[in-house]
Design an enzyme around this catalytic site. Structure first.
Site, PDB file in Angstrom:
ATOM      1  N   ARG A  52       0.831  -1.212   0.000  1.00  0.00           N
ATOM      2  CA  ARG A  52       0.000   0.000   0.000  1.00  0.00           C
ATOM      3  C   ARG A  52       0.865   1.262   0.000  1.00  0.00           C
ATOM      4  O   ARG A  52       0.455   2.314  -0.479  1.00  0.00           O
ATOM      5  CB  ARG A  52      -0.983  -0.003   1.178  1.00  0.00           C
ATOM      6  N   TYR A 104     -13.689  16.823 -19.141  1.00  0.00           N
ATOM      7  CA  TYR A 104     -14.025  15.458 -18.753  1.00  0.00           C
ATOM      8  C   TYR A 104     -15.091  15.517 -17.649  1.00  0.00           C
ATOM      9  O   TYR A 104     -14.865  16.108 -16.592  1.00  0.00           O
ATOM     10  CB  TYR A 104     -12.771  14.726 -18.266  1.00  0.00           C
ATOM     11  N   ASP A 176      -4.867  18.511 -16.811  1.00  0.00           N
ATOM     12  CA  ASP A 176      -5.229  17.176 -17.287  1.00  0.00           C
ATOM     13  C   ASP A 176      -4.752  17.094 -18.732  1.00  0.00           C
ATOM     14  O   ASP A 176      -5.353  17.683 -19.633  1.00  0.00           O
ATOM     15  CB  ASP A 176      -6.745  16.965 -17.184  1.00  0.00           C
ATOM     16  N   LYS A 201      -5.321   5.614 -20.677  1.00  0.00           N
ATOM     17  CA  LYS A 201      -5.485   5.980 -22.077  1.00  0.00           C
ATOM     18  C   LYS A 201      -4.168   5.787 -22.848  1.00  0.00           C
ATOM     19  O   LYS A 201      -3.721   4.667 -22.967  1.00  0.00           O
ATOM     20  CB  LYS A 201      -6.032   7.412 -22.148  1.00  0.00           C
TER      21      LYS A 201
HETATM   22  C1  LIG Z   1     -10.565   8.833 -18.728  1.00  0.00           C
HETATM   23  C2  LIG Z   1     -10.269  10.216 -18.320  1.00  0.00           C
HETATM   24  C3  LIG Z   1     -10.177  10.562 -16.962  1.00  0.00           C
HETATM   25  C4  LIG Z   1     -10.454   9.570 -15.846  1.00  0.00           C
HETATM   26  O1  LIG Z   1      -9.511   8.546 -15.815  1.00  0.00           O
HETATM   27  P1  LIG Z   1      -9.861   7.031 -15.365  1.00  0.00           P
HETATM   28  O2  LIG Z   1      -8.543   6.365 -15.551  1.00  0.00           O
HETATM   29  O3  LIG Z   1     -10.926   6.530 -16.290  1.00  0.00           O
HETATM   30  O4  LIG Z   1     -10.320   7.068 -13.957  1.00  0.00           O
HETATM   31  C5  LIG Z   1      -9.866  11.878 -16.655  1.00  0.00           C
HETATM   32  N1  LIG Z   1      -9.647  12.805 -17.616  1.00  0.00           N
HETATM   33  C6  LIG Z   1      -9.732  12.499 -18.934  1.00  0.00           C
HETATM   34  C7  LIG Z   1      -9.486  13.560 -19.953  1.00  0.00           C
HETATM   35  C8  LIG Z   1     -10.042  11.201 -19.329  1.00  0.00           C
HETATM   36  O5  LIG Z   1     -10.139  10.914 -20.626  1.00  0.00           O
END
Ligand SMILES: *Cc1c(COP(=O)(O)O)cnc(C)c1O
Length: 380
Positions: A52, A104, A176, A201
């Site tokens: 953890r 998002y 982000d 992603k």
């Molecule tokens: C998918 C996504 C998230 C969230 O991420 P997860 O790994 O699905 O929790 C946040 N911001 C963007 C732009 C995303 O495409």
């Protein structure tokens, strides 16, 4: 050889020289152990001895991520949302947050929930209004959270301009940068304080790991608080997922380049199509963000685009089901192309147009993708 001299493509391909010191294994071993024994003096052998708190595969993957983003350190979480909500946990009680009205949707909904609970005050701005983002920053702003390119308009925000405005009032800027894949923009070099990736992603790239990452410009008290929170909330990425991620990151640059080339060709091809009202892609000279994108996205425009179809809600949704190569699924940044009717996926709080179809373009032969979109457009 010092890794400082290596270019990012090499860092990724070699996984920062993760060759195992004891066996010479070029692919590092996977340590699934949740606990690590102490030595004969009851001293820990590793810097952490419970999973953890950290583990060898986690540290290897974090070091690569920090290197790719030109950061001092990285933290990997069990999902993107786990990373985001942990960062939001560090906002002081009652502080002001500036963010975007289109981005998002889970992030926006989480901020709105914190506002509804009286935990923060919140200003969501339209990034298309010049000066709106900078103008919303106040003396008590703690955090500016932006996305670039913005999902799903793919508008690009000038990071340097927002960073300067945030720093004037002592706020931090978090970006982000999921759609950049850590390939085409390094937000920390434009003055951002923290970069976020949904590692699910592009970084992993194979649609088989859920993960989130934060990367920092400075190791400061707020960063140490994030690390503390990740341990206490039990959200570090598990060893096998770290191992898969390291495998995925080895091919990051070739995947991103191929997706960018395919997407640009598709965006150009469908720009003047009779069934398409508009193509939203930052690599098109007609996109409102093209000038900033050219300056800030130096290694391709990525694989993400949206099509505004000359159709209604039902027709645009149906379009996704008519595709035969592109898969009707959510998520993005994988090797296989995906399409989704974003308004259906976002649900009742969505403010997106009815006719918006989001495409995550993969690494297939571009002619197969163009033909697939053509045949589906004929049917709507
Ligand atoms: C998918 C996504 C998230 C969230 O991420 P997860 O790994 O699905 O929790 C946040 N911001 C963007 C732009 C995303 O495409």
């Amino acid at each position: 050889m010092s890794n400082d001299k290596l270019r990012p493509e090499t860092v990724a391909a070699h996984a920062l020289r993760a060759t195992d010191q004891t066996t010479g294994a070029v692919v590092p071993p996977l340590y699934l152990s949740t606990t690590y024994a102490r030595d004969e003096n009851y001293e820990p052998l590793l810097k952490e001895n419970y999973v953890r708190n950290g583990s060898p595969n986690l540290w290897q993957a974090e070091d690569i991520l920090a290197e790719l983003e030109h950061g001092k350190a990285a933290l990997l979480f069990a999902s993107g949302m786990a990373a985001i909500t942990t960062l939001f946990e560090t906002i002081p009680q009652g502080a002001h947050v500036v963010s975007l009205d289109v981005m998002y949707y889970n992030t926006r909904e989480w901020l709105q929930r914190l506002e509804a609970k009286g935990r923060i005050t919140l200003t969501l701005v339209d990034s298309n209004i010049p000066g709106a983002l900078v103008g919303a920053i106040r003396s008590n702003t703690d955090l500016v959270w932006i996305e670039t390119p913005i999902n799903p308009t793919w508008d690009v925000i000038d990071i340097e301009e927002v960073a300067k405005a945030a720093h004037k009032v002592g706020a931090i800027l978090a970006v982000d940068a999921t759609a950049t894949g850590a390939v085409t923009t390094q937000p920390l070099t434009f003055g951002a304080d923290i970069v976020f990736h949904s590692v699910t992603k592009y970084l992993n790239g194979h649609s088989d790991v859920l993960a989130g990452g934060l990367i920092t410009r400075d190791v400061n008290p707020r960063w140490n608080e994030l690390k503390w929170l990740r341990t206490k909330s039990s959200s570090p990425l598990a060893p096998f997922d770290c191992w898969l991620l390291m495998r995925g990151m080895r091919t990051l640059f070739v995947r991103y380049a191929q997706a960018s080339n395919n997407a640009l060709a598709i965006a150009r091809h469908f720009s003047n199509h009779p069934k398409v009202e508009r193509v939203l892609y930052p690599g098109l000279a007609t996109h409102p963000s093209y000038a900033i994108a050219r300056r800030q996205m130096t290694n391709g425009y990525g694989g993400m685009m949206s099509l505004l179809l000359k159709s209604d809600f039902a027709g645009s949704k149906k379009f996704c089901t008519l595709l035969k190569v592109i898969i009707p699924a959510t998520s993005l940044g994988g090797v296989e192309s995906l399409a989704e009717h974003r308004k259906t996926v976002e649900g009742p709080t969505s403010t997106l147009p009815d006719n918006l179809v989001r495409l995550s373009i993969g690494i297939e032969n571009v002619n197969d993708l163009v033909a697939d979109i053509e045949q589906a457009l004929k049917e709507i």
